[in-house]
Design a protein around this motif. Sequence first.
Motif, PDB file in Angstrom:
ATOM      1  N   SER A   1       3.723   8.619  11.758  1.00  0.00           N
ATOM      2  CA  SER A   1       2.706   7.647  12.176  1.00  0.00           C
ATOM      3  C   SER A   1       3.094   6.234  11.741  1.00  0.00           C
ATOM      4  N   PHE A   2       3.276   6.005  10.436  1.00  0.00           N
ATOM      5  CA  PHE A   2       3.584   4.632  10.020  1.00  0.00           C
ATOM      6  C   PHE A   2       4.478   4.591   8.789  1.00  0.00           C
TER       7      PHE A   2
ATOM      8  N   HIS B   1      -6.583  -4.653   3.015  1.00  0.00           N
ATOM      9  CA  HIS B   1      -6.381  -3.569   3.990  1.00  0.00           C
ATOM     10  C   HIS B   1      -5.285  -2.623   3.491  1.00  0.00           C
TER      11      HIS B   1
ATOM     12  N   LYS C   1     -13.775  -0.058   2.205  1.00  0.00           N
ATOM     13  CA  LYS C   1     -14.306   1.226   2.670  1.00  0.00           C
ATOM     14  C   LYS C   1     -13.173   2.206   2.936  1.00  0.00           C
ATOM     15  N   SER C   2     -12.007   1.695   3.267  1.00  0.00           N
ATOM     16  CA  SER C   2     -10.751   2.440   3.140  1.00  0.00           C
ATOM     17  C   SER C   2      -9.625   1.430   3.195  1.00  0.00           C
ATOM     18  N   ALA C   3      -8.470   1.819   2.677  1.00  0.00           N
ATOM     19  CA  ALA C   3      -7.261   0.997   2.754  1.00  0.00           C
ATOM     20  C   ALA C   3      -6.153   1.914   3.243  1.00  0.00           C
ATOM     21  N   VAL C   4      -5.065   1.311   3.713  1.00  0.00           N
ATOM     22  CA  VAL C   4      -4.007   2.143   4.297  1.00  0.00           C
ATOM     23  C   VAL C   4      -3.405   3.085   3.250  1.00  0.00           C
TER      24      VAL C   4
ATOM     25  N   ASN D   1      -4.813   4.928   1.355  1.00  0.00           N
ATOM     26  CA  ASN D   1      -5.566   6.197   1.361  1.00  0.00           C
ATOM     27  C   ASN D   1      -5.061   7.169   2.418  1.00  0.00           C
ATOM     28  N   SER D   2      -4.301   6.667   3.396  1.00  0.00           N
ATOM     29  CA  SER D   2      -3.766   7.529   4.459  1.00  0.00           C
ATOM     30  C   SER D   2      -2.271   7.769   4.297  1.00  0.00           C
TER      31      SER D   2
END
Lengths: 467, 467
Positions: free
Chosen positions: B259-260, B308, B315-318, B320-321
């Motif tokens: 994905s990234f 971010h 509420k979320s940041a990258v 976290n993924s």
Amino acid sequence: MSKLTASISSAIKASGLKDGMTVSFHHHLRNGDFVLNMVMAEIAALGIRDITVNASSIFDCHAPLIDHIKNGVVSGLECAYMGERVGRAISQGVLAKPVVFRSHGGRPADIESGKSRIDVAFIAAPSADRMGNCTGKEGASACGSLGYAFADAQYAGKVVVITDNLAPYPLTGFSISETCVDHVVQVEKIGNPAGIVSGTTRITRDPVGLLMAGYAARTIRHSGLLQDGFSFQTGAGGASLAAAKYLKDIMLEEKVSGSFGMGGITSYLVDMLRSGCFQSLVDVQCFDLAAVESLRTDPRHREVTAAHYASPIAKSAVVNSLDVVILGATEIDTEFNVNVHTDSNGIIMGGSGGHSDTAAGAKITMIIAPLVRARLPIISEKVLCTTTPGRTVDVLVTQQGIAVNPARSELRQRLKDARLPVKDIRDLYKMAIAVTGQPQPLAREGRVVADVIYRDGSLIDQIRQVV
Amino acid sequence: MSKLTASISSAIKASGLKDGMTVSFHHHLRNGDFVLNMVMAEIAALGIRDITVNASSIFDCHAPLIDHIKNGVVSGLECAYMGERVGRAISQGVLAKPVVFRSHGGRPADIESGKSRIDVAFIAAPSADRMGNCTGKEGASACGSLGYAFADAQYAGKVVVITDNLAPYPLTGFSISETCVDHVVQVEKIGNPAGIVSGTTRITRDPVGLLMAGYAARTIRHSGLLQDGFSFQTGAGGASLAAAKYLKDIMLEEKVSGSFGMGGITSYLVDMLRSGCFQSLVDVQCFDLAAVESLRTDPRHREVTAAHYASPIAKSAVVNSLDVVILGATEIDTEFNVNVHTDSNGIIMGGSGGHSDTAAGAKITMIIAPLVRARLPIISEKVLCTTTPGRTVDVLVTQQGIAVNPARSELRQRLKDARLPVKDIRDLYKMAIAVTGQPQPLAREGRVVADVIYRDGSLIDQIRQVV
């Protein structure tokens, strides 16, 4: 990790929405929007009451709000524009509490400063990923810019993104970022594409409109501002678009390289960009498919937030750098005050949108309006509702002549020198009532159904119930 | 209308900067930055004293800060990373007040929440227009992302943009918008391009580094995470880049569509994007020219704010993924706590940057480090400074073997099944001191010269003066 929530109803429950709170919506899906109605139906089904709806604009498709008001689900409305269907019900007194009208720039300013509190914002997103990064540029319901939704996303207590196109994470083309999103809901359709944007916007074919457009373009030509770096905003009305078309021809002929076009973007401004009339477009909202496509593909065409467009409390906004704006009017009075909130019968069918913001910022604010509309004069001695104060309005263009605000004597002289038909606004007024007769003065003793808040936060006018 | 101000000095005066206030800087110009030194020299010349400098990072080029500290102009330092030149002076006690170290995610969180107040932010901008819209993507001093500067721009009392490339208004490619900018100053040069970004970043040629990189790539291959949607961050160290190179080969061979990629972006991650290993790049900072060029031209490569990227209060940041992050260490202890703040002698020469943020977010946090560096063991019984707590660190890769955090027994089994050289971290520790001998314990009784604030706001460690 994912913020996907099974349904709008479960997202409302998860958001903690309770009686008496405020929810918000943005209007980029315009008259094709399904989201406001879907959410309000679920709020009603959950038995939640006494909700204030703060929507950047309310369109005719949002007529179900009227029943929510009657049933006690909705007890307050705040917006920058209200279409005629809901507007008529408000004017007839359906809502006990006055509607709060702000401008497109005043709304994000009040949200940012905390004057206008949003508990739960619902963002209609043509594309979003599972964490809430979202954009209006992609997807079957693409609407282009999400300019009016940024303040809601940033400052609301909870933010729910509702999309019909779930994109892989991370959506690199995001406009609004996951940092402010609590829940993401995927639905079948967020809107009807036919109502979201027009396939094409069209210039007027009406000879009166074309005549006014020609005067408007010539007024700009001779204003002293039409030189390299020139910037321009116009609305999507037929005469305004015709003025843009004539202006384009002048700019190409005179080889003027403008800096930016702004607005509500239409294919006409996109065409001016591509023709070299402007270096860039600044876009808070797309009006047609050509604008959406241009925003998606042309880096010179840039989405901006409503605050960047017009906030009165930002350190600057683009309206502060605007040379000329062309705006409409339902009424203008001999002091140049403009009404776009009500029709000539005092019934709500509009609102400022960016009217008062751009008028305050632009070096020249020009109103285009026919002298007479529906057998009523456009010019009056005192507008029924002041949307935009006369001190920020410079020129009125009608088919019978051009009136210049007495405060702008130098501009008046320029137009006279160019042999444009400059007239005193009182003379235009007399010409109008010579056709229509003196209109019956409206009774204005009904209770207040709307407060009109000017962009600086002051109460500029009130709208009263029509009996 | 224009915010152009004649000089840095006049912008400082216009900002109202006074004794005792806090100024801020971002570090995207890295070791080529001129702006921090130019501004601090003017502040000193104006006779302003007792200033706290909050810089997202401090590099060796910022050594003039040491004299400003000695002269009383600067009395406080806050940052996420500090290079060895200023770090050594701090460790020797030049500053009376402890330095405040935060992480790259903790810094914007504290700015946003008001815990960390900035009076005047100075934004080094490779391109800006007269109203302050600015970007790092264009101009002779292009640095790419301005990720770390967004919070400063948004929350500082006053914001001064300093540029060496004044662009026509409106700069449509803006990253930071005019809405938050007070003054714009044009200068001859904001930095030395040779120091801003490397021409190229290079993988290691050292056989030990290549061996570790191979282990790291194989660890990822067998981690259970290397499947479609895989996401990855790595630093710009030689062994980390080599690991990325090996990982690319594996991903292409196994046809994994990730994905990234995230980070500090280098040409290696750009190459992985172009090869189809990733759908996108998420960029808070560019490390080389290939990254700057990619960010400017490829819409799949997206600039994000530090919040971010990594904010603990978003509420979320990258992060976290994020699946896997590869990080370095100057020390790691047998509880997997990692130090990147000091060298093995306790002298400041680094800081968390995004180390503790990505470690907290990623599913697998991997440390690559040689067992012995400069005749000192990398592994210790207790790190001199805890940058990143051991509970967030999963794997240590050395040339002598791979240690897995006991809390990750399932991962440990996967790696053993893949016949990777899994070892107990205590055994690796013993192997290291068998080579180096037991190091002399360092005296830790000097006064506190730095507080290390973990991303959740807690004081995770303190650094003491070295005598």
